[in-house]
Write a protein that holds these residues in place. Structure first.
Motif, PDB file in Angstrom:
ATOM      1  N   UNK A  75      60.552  40.763  31.929  1.00 27.94           N
ATOM      2  CA  UNK A  75      59.389  40.323  32.696  1.00 27.94           C
ATOM      3  C   UNK A  75      58.189  40.009  31.803  1.00 27.94           C
ATOM      4  N   UNK A  76      57.411  39.045  32.225  1.00 28.58           N
ATOM      5  CA  UNK A  76      56.163  38.687  31.559  1.00 28.58           C
ATOM      6  C   UNK A  76      55.010  39.158  32.438  1.00 28.58           C
ATOM      7  N   UNK A  77      54.108  39.949  31.841  1.00 31.67           N
ATOM      8  CA  UNK A  77      52.917  40.420  32.539  1.00 31.67           C
ATOM      9  C   UNK A  77      51.690  39.821  31.865  1.00 31.67           C
ATOM     10  N   UNK A  78      50.654  39.608  32.647  1.00 27.86           N
ATOM     11  CA  UNK A  78      49.386  39.185  32.049  1.00 27.86           C
ATOM     12  C   UNK A  78      48.288  40.124  32.513  1.00 27.86           C
ATOM     13  N   UNK A  79      47.384  40.384  31.601  1.00 26.55           N
ATOM     14  CA  UNK A  79      46.271  41.287  31.871  1.00 26.55           C
ATOM     15  C   UNK A  79      45.165  40.573  32.644  1.00 26.55           C
ATOM     16  N   UNK A  80      44.562  41.297  33.581  1.00 26.57           N
ATOM     17  CA  UNK A  80      43.378  40.806  34.278  1.00 26.57           C
ATOM     18  C   UNK A  80      42.205  41.713  33.909  1.00 26.57           C
ATOM     19  N   UNK A  81      41.198  41.125  33.294  1.00 26.99           N
ATOM     20  CA  UNK A  81      39.969  41.834  32.939  1.00 26.99           C
ATOM     21  C   UNK A  81      38.825  40.955  33.414  1.00 26.99           C
ATOM     22  N   UNK A  82      38.417  41.159  34.650  1.00 18.60           N
ATOM     23  CA  UNK A  82      37.476  40.246  35.305  1.00 18.60           C
ATOM     24  C   UNK A  82      36.163  40.951  35.628  1.00 18.60           C
ATOM     25  N   UNK A  83      35.125  40.152  35.799  1.00 13.72           N
ATOM     26  CA  UNK A  83      33.813  40.695  36.121  1.00 13.72           C
ATOM     27  C   UNK A  83      33.566  40.752  37.625  1.00 13.72           C
ATOM     28  N   UNK A  84      34.301  39.976  38.394  1.00 15.34           N
ATOM     29  CA  UNK A  84      34.114  39.975  39.843  1.00 15.34           C
ATOM     30  C   UNK A  84      35.462  40.114  40.536  1.00 15.34           C
ATOM     31  N   UNK A  85      35.430  40.640  41.737  1.00 15.36           N
ATOM     32  CA  UNK A  85      36.647  40.748  42.531  1.00 15.36           C
ATOM     33  C   UNK A  85      37.211  39.366  42.828  1.00 15.36           C
ATOM     34  N   UNK A  86      36.337  38.431  43.121  1.00 14.88           N
ATOM     35  CA  UNK A  86      36.764  37.061  43.428  1.00 14.88           C
ATOM     36  C   UNK A  86      37.544  36.453  42.266  1.00 14.88           C
ATOM     37  N   UNK A  87      37.024  36.608  41.053  1.00 18.59           N
ATOM     38  CA  UNK A  87      37.702  36.014  39.892  1.00 18.59           C
ATOM     39  C   UNK A  87      38.995  36.754  39.572  1.00 18.59           C
ATOM     40  N   UNK A  88      39.049  38.049  39.847  1.00 22.48           N
ATOM     41  CA  UNK A  88      40.283  38.808  39.627  1.00 22.48           C
ATOM     42  C   UNK A  88      41.383  38.340  40.579  1.00 22.48           C
ATOM     43  N   UNK A  89      41.018  38.103  41.823  1.00 19.01           N
ATOM     44  CA  UNK A  89      41.994  37.599  42.806  1.00 19.01           C
ATOM     45  C   UNK A  89      42.492  36.214  42.386  1.00 19.01           C
ATOM     46  N   UNK A  90      41.577  35.376  41.949  1.00 17.67           N
ATOM     47  CA  UNK A  90      41.964  34.031  41.503  1.00 17.67           C
ATOM     48  C   UNK A  90      42.903  34.107  40.301  1.00 17.67           C
ATOM     49  N   UNK A  91      42.618  35.032  39.377  1.00 18.23           N
ATOM     50  CA  UNK A  91      43.469  35.185  38.195  1.00 18.23           C
ATOM     51  C   UNK A  91      44.862  35.661  38.588  1.00 18.23           C
ATOM     52  N   UNK A  92      44.934  36.558  39.562  1.00 19.32           N
ATOM     53  CA  UNK A  92      46.237  37.055  40.024  1.00 19.32           C
ATOM     54  C   UNK A  92      47.045  35.926  40.658  1.00 19.32           C
ATOM     55  N   UNK A  93      46.403  35.114  41.462  1.00 20.58           N
ATOM     56  CA  UNK A  93      47.099  33.991  42.106  1.00 20.58           C
ATOM     57  C   UNK A  93      47.589  32.983  41.070  1.00 20.58           C
ATOM     58  N   UNK A  94      46.765  32.722  40.055  1.00 18.06           N
ATOM     59  CA  UNK A  94      47.156  31.782  39.011  1.00 18.06           C
ATOM     60  C   UNK A  94      48.322  32.334  38.194  1.00 18.06           C
ATOM     61  N   UNK A  95      48.283  33.629  37.903  1.00 19.15           N
ATOM     62  CA  UNK A  95      49.372  34.258  37.151  1.00 19.15           C
ATOM     63  C   UNK A  95      50.693  34.110  37.887  1.00 19.15           C
ATOM     64  N   UNK A  96      50.649  34.293  39.194  1.00 15.57           N
ATOM     65  CA  UNK A  96      51.868  34.160  40.003  1.00 15.57           C
ATOM     66  C   UNK A  96      52.382  32.717  39.964  1.00 15.57           C
ATOM     67  N   UNK A  97      51.471  31.761  40.060  1.00 11.01           N
ATOM     68  CA  UNK A  97      51.857  30.352  39.990  1.00 11.01           C
ATOM     69  C   UNK A  97      52.474  30.006  38.635  1.00 11.01           C
ATOM     70  N   UNK A  98      51.981  30.646  37.580  1.00 10.80           N
ATOM     71  CA  UNK A  98      52.437  30.349  36.228  1.00 10.80           C
ATOM     72  C   UNK A  98      53.761  31.043  35.882  1.00 10.80           C
ATOM     73  N   UNK A  99      54.247  31.893  36.775  1.00  8.71           N
ATOM     74  CA  UNK A  99      55.541  32.518  36.556  1.00  8.71           C
ATOM     75  C   UNK A  99      55.505  33.940  36.056  1.00  8.71           C
TER      76      UNK A  99
END
Length: 304
Positions: A75-99
């Protein structure tokens, strides 16, 4: 791919060219060395990956590239280190799209959230992704501790599955096991406490010096898992001076120098980081050279 929270998962460095672009050729060389050694997952975009210097586009490119290289073998994991909840959610969605198959998540950055805010932050992301989440609990470096009481609340989210335990308190492994059993998997996140944590019940190791020494790192894990504790200890004792390069503010530069020495990296870093110079560089090189001179012969750990 469901994640089995076990084994060695390298927190890989990000490779850069001399003109500050992503060096995907050297990056692939290193990832293949990790896979050949038998690692159990790949973690992108952590502190060691210079995440704070990467653009969203670069993180996406690294994720997609790694997914292609590993070809569903780990499995490939990516770290989320965000300043806002909104940007963290967006990063999670993008990570899922990227595989990506999972997330490592730090508490909110910059703002020192209290317990209630931190729990709400993690829950909001968990509620907006199907990916499994490993909470990165590192109060020493990031100022926010995720306590057992907070984990009690967080585990109402089925996809919060693991913790990267980096409190530096070895007894916390036992506290987590006593409180949650196997519901919360433990991945030790401090190289210099790794074997101790594994022997106390941690399920795996998010490792740093593995970036330069993948086979030795995986051998320690596999040996202790097979009950060959003394053999694991002997390699670990050899490894410790190198592992101490990870608990240092210059860990990125240190480990990249080690990657150069083992032929699977470059020392290019992204500003404001600069390559080590002078006495500081000489001391790190001396530790690396001593480690290479005394590098142990490894047993056939893959067949244990």
């Amino acid at each position: 791919m469901a994640i089995e929270w076990r084994g060695v998962m390298p927190a890989v460095t990000t490779k850069f060219t001399s003109d500050d672009q992503l060096d995907l050729k050297t990056f692939e060389l290193n990832i293949n060395a990790q896979l050949d050694a038998g690692v159990h997952g790949i973690v992108l975009g952590g502190t060691l990956g210079e995440a704070s210097t990467l653009s969203n586009e670069e993180k996406s490119e690294l994720t997609q590239t790694t997914v292609n290289i590993v070809n569903d073998n780990v499995p490939v994991l990516i770290n989320i280190a965000a300043q806002t909840t909104k940007s963290a959610i967006a990063a999670a969605k993008k990570a899922e799209q990227d595989g990506a198959k999972g997330l490592m998540m730090l508490p909110p950055m910059r703002y020192k959230a209290d317990g209630k805010e931190t729990v709400a932050y993690f829950k909001a992301v968990a509620d907006n992704t199907s990916l499994p989440i490993m909470v990165y609990n590192n109060p020493v470096d990031y100022g926010i501790e995720v306590t057992l009481n907070m984990f009690e609340e967080l585990l109402s989210c089925d996809n919060i599955e693991a913790v990267k335990e980096s409190t530096r308190d070895i007894s916390n492994v036992t506290r987590i096991k006593n409180a949650f059993g196997d519901r919360l998997k433990i991945m030790t996140g401090v190289d210099t406490l790794a074997l101790e944590s594994l022997l106390m019940g941690a399920d795996g190791w998010i490792a740093g010096l593995v970036c330069a020494f993948p086979k030795e790192t995986v051998a320690i894990y596999e040996l202790q898992k097979a009950g060959k504790i003394q053999e694991a200890i002997e390699i670990y004792r050899w490894f410790l001076p190198l592992l101490e390069l990870d608990i240092n503010s210059k860990l990125v530069q240190n480990i990249k120098l080690a990657e150069v020495a083992t032929g699977i990296g470059t020392e290019n870093v992204r500003a404001p980081r600069l390559p080590l110079i002078g006495e500081e560089r000489s001391k790190v090189l001396q530790i690396i050279e001593e480690g290479l001179k005394n590098r142990p012969s490894l047993p056939n750990y893959k067949s244990l």
